[in-house]
Enzyme design. Structure first.
Site, mmCIF file in Angstrom:
data_model
loop_
_atom_site.group_PDB
_atom_site.id
_atom_site.type_symbol
_atom_site.label_atom_id
_atom_site.label_comp_id
_atom_site.label_asym_id
_atom_site.label_seq_id
_atom_site.Cartn_x
_atom_site.Cartn_y
_atom_site.Cartn_z
ATOM 1 C CE LYS A 112 -110.629 -2.669 -7.043
ATOM 2 N NZ LYS A 112 -110.968 -4.117 -7.138
HETATM 3 C C1 LIG Z 1 -111.789 -4.924 -6.347
HETATM 4 C C2 LIG Z 1 -112.258 -6.179 -6.954
HETATM 5 C C3 LIG Z 1 -113.500 -6.740 -6.633
HETATM 6 C C4 LIG Z 1 -114.408 -6.132 -5.596
HETATM 7 O O1 LIG Z 1 -114.925 -4.890 -5.995
HETATM 8 P P1 LIG Z 1 -115.522 -3.886 -4.894
HETATM 9 O O2 LIG Z 1 -115.812 -2.650 -5.633
HETATM 10 O O3 LIG Z 1 -114.404 -3.706 -3.890
HETATM 11 O O4 LIG Z 1 -116.707 -4.544 -4.301
HETATM 12 C C5 LIG Z 1 -113.904 -7.890 -7.287
HETATM 13 N N1 LIG Z 1 -113.102 -8.496 -8.191
HETATM 14 C C6 LIG Z 1 -111.889 -7.991 -8.524
HETATM 15 C C7 LIG Z 1 -111.056 -8.713 -9.522
HETATM 16 C C8 LIG Z 1 -111.428 -6.816 -7.939
HETATM 17 O O5 LIG Z 1 -110.225 -6.333 -8.270
#
Ligand SMILES: *Cc1c(COP(=O)(O)O)cnc(C)c1O
Length: 493
Positions: A112
């Site tokens: 993120k």
């Molecule tokens: C948010 C997240 C995901 C999923 O990503 P999306 O964009 O919501 O599909 C997968 N792994 C981790 C560690 C995340 O923080």
């Protein structure tokens, strides 16, 4: 080419990129989508000579066409600096049959950070460009990682307040501690007695509450979102897929034009949608492999054409993927139904009313590039163990879901296309699950576990974990899913 943005649910709202970023969600509840798929003009070979920041400028300029080059450069320089523990920003590691694209080198050690370190810059620039005289209130529902990354990005950013809602019992220990210890006068963290879908629905309800928005407007506040429904999240994520391709090209692992597969551990469908945009922009792609955990709504969708959220919500060792309503899928639906907002709105109404919808065979045909698989809890632990035993490489449970689905894909298809697995979090963020998978003791305090993991993985404990040691708890509010609006008003008092 100038790109504008419109809602997936009606033709009434056409806005610039900066306006779309400011608003987050369209007033009709739809998601903003670009008016076309921009294509990279320079060759991959040329791009391969660029740094991450230079590449980011190339890609962001394609989508955010009302920002000047100066403005984008300032945003990029502010975002991708020494908050990241490597100059490469998103390094590729070869392990076994695949390359792992490590997206966890930012301040909160999950992917993120790749977008949330730049979103505050894009948003404050957008506010200035559009002469916004209001304070922007960023509402964020989190399954664990978005919350902290958004808090870290927006803490003490002038002209903004950041409110994060997380499922009280649905995140890892480290994730919760990271959030509730967040400093900054403009930050607010609220635990929800419910799951991520409850939190996300609550945020969407607040967004479409006209009366509330008018009241906030009178009081000098404008709402926006840091969730991946915001195009300001989506676009920066396209960069690292191009970067991955260029890295393989540069080190001679692929030839120019050779297709590669991407495996993406998926929850809200934001990360894999960015991979799809990268493909549309010109990155040669074989398959986009969508990996789910036990909450395998997307696996079922891709394999049957029916989206059905009516099922038990399961808490897993990959909590950031514990999601039954994958918001960003709406953008793909909009595209495969011929960019028909009425049709999209109808399917989304059906999802809201009955929890399900079905797409036509014609729409399904356009999903050819996707392959979907899922990993059970045992599969996930086995993948962690396997990579450690065979490669000495420790991966987190989300990445392990991807690795497990990829192993199944290869077995089933025999496809030897070179493959990049998005490594979405540092194993230190989910140390309890990782150590359990490796049959090591996991009933110690967080820092002792981090030390153990550090010795096992041969990797230093990340600063993000060390800094939690004596950090005081600053946020203790907990509320029900139907009290989210009151909690917000309370914070804005
Ligand atoms: C948010 C997240 C995901 C999923 O990503 P999306 O964009 O919501 O599909 C997968 N792994 C981790 C560690 C995340 O923080």
């Amino acid at each position: 080419m100038d790109i504008s943005y419109k809602s997936t649910r009606s033709d009434r709202y056409t806005v610039t990129a900066s306006e779309a970023i400011l608003q987050g969600l369209a007033p009709d509840g739809g998601l903003f989508v670009p008016s076309g798929f921009p294509v990279i003009k320079r060759s991959m070979r040329e791009l391969a000579g660029l740094t991450y920041k230079e590449l980011a400028l190339e890609i962001l300029s394609l989508y955010l066409t009302d920002y000047t080059e100066e403005e984008l450069k300032r945003c990029i320089d502010g975002a991708y600096d020494d908050k990241f523990d490597t100059d490469e920003i998103a390094p590729l590691k070869k392990a076994g049959d695949a390359w792992f694209l490590e997206l966890f080198h930012g301040p909160t050690i999950a992917f993120k950070d790749m977008a949330l370190s730049i979103l505050p810059y894009l948003m404050t620039t957008a506010a200035a460009k559009n002469g916004l005289d209001k304070e922007t209130v960023i509402l964020t529902a989190t399954s664990g990682d978005t919350g902290k990354a958004a808090l870290a990005g927006f803490a003490d950013v002038k002209g903004t307040r950041i409110v994060v809602y997380y499922p009280k019992d649905g995140v890892s220990r480290i994730q919760e501690r990271q959030m509730v210890t967040q400093a900054g006068d403009n930050t607010c963290v609220i635990g929800i007695r419910g799951n991520f879908d409850d939190a996300q629905n609550g945020v969407k309800r607040i967004f479409t509450d006209t009366e509330l928005r008018e009241e906030l407007d009178r009081r000098g506040f404008a709402l926006s979102s840091a969730n991946s429904i915001n195009v300001g999240r989506l676009v920066p994520q396209v960069v690292y897929y191009v970067h991955a391709y260029c890295s393989l090209l540069r080190n001679g692992s692929i030839t120019d034009g050779e297709k590669i597969n991407f495996v993406v551990p998926t929850g809200n469908f934001g990360n894999i949608l960015a991979a799809y945009l990268a493909m549309k922009a010109g990155v040669p792609v074989g398959k986009l492999i969508c990996a789910s955990n036990t909450n395998k709504v997307l696996y079922d969708f891709f394999n049957t054409g029916e989206y059905d959220r009516n099922r038990e919500f399961v808490l897993t060792s990959s909590p950031s993927m514990d999601i039954l309503i994958s918001s960003n899928l709406e953008r793909l639906i909009y595209h495969i139904c011929g960019e028909d907002p009425e049709r999209t709105a109808e399917l989304m109404r059906s999802l809201a009313a009955s929890g399900r919808y079905e797409i036509t065979p014609g729409m399904r045909e356009q999903l050819d590039v996707f392959y979907a698989g899922f990993a059970t809890e045992e599969d996930t632990a086995e993948a962690i163990r396997d990579y450690y035993d065979r490669e000495g490489y420790v991966i987190d449970p989300h990445t392990a879901v991807g690795a497990s689905v990829y192993a199944g894909y290869r077995l089933k298809t025999g496809d030897e296309t070179k493959t990049v697995i998005a490594s979405t979090a540092s194993p230190f963020k989910f140390e309890t699950s990782v150590l359990k998978a490796l049959s090591m003791p996991a009933d110690k305090d967080d820092l002792e576990l981090a030390e153990d993991l550090s010795k096992t993985a041969g990797v230093e404990v990340p600063a993000a974990v060390l800094s939690l040691k004596n950090a005081p708890v600053r946020h203790t509010t907990v509320c029900g899913p139907d009290e989210m609006k009151e909690a917000l008003l309370d914070f804005l008092k």
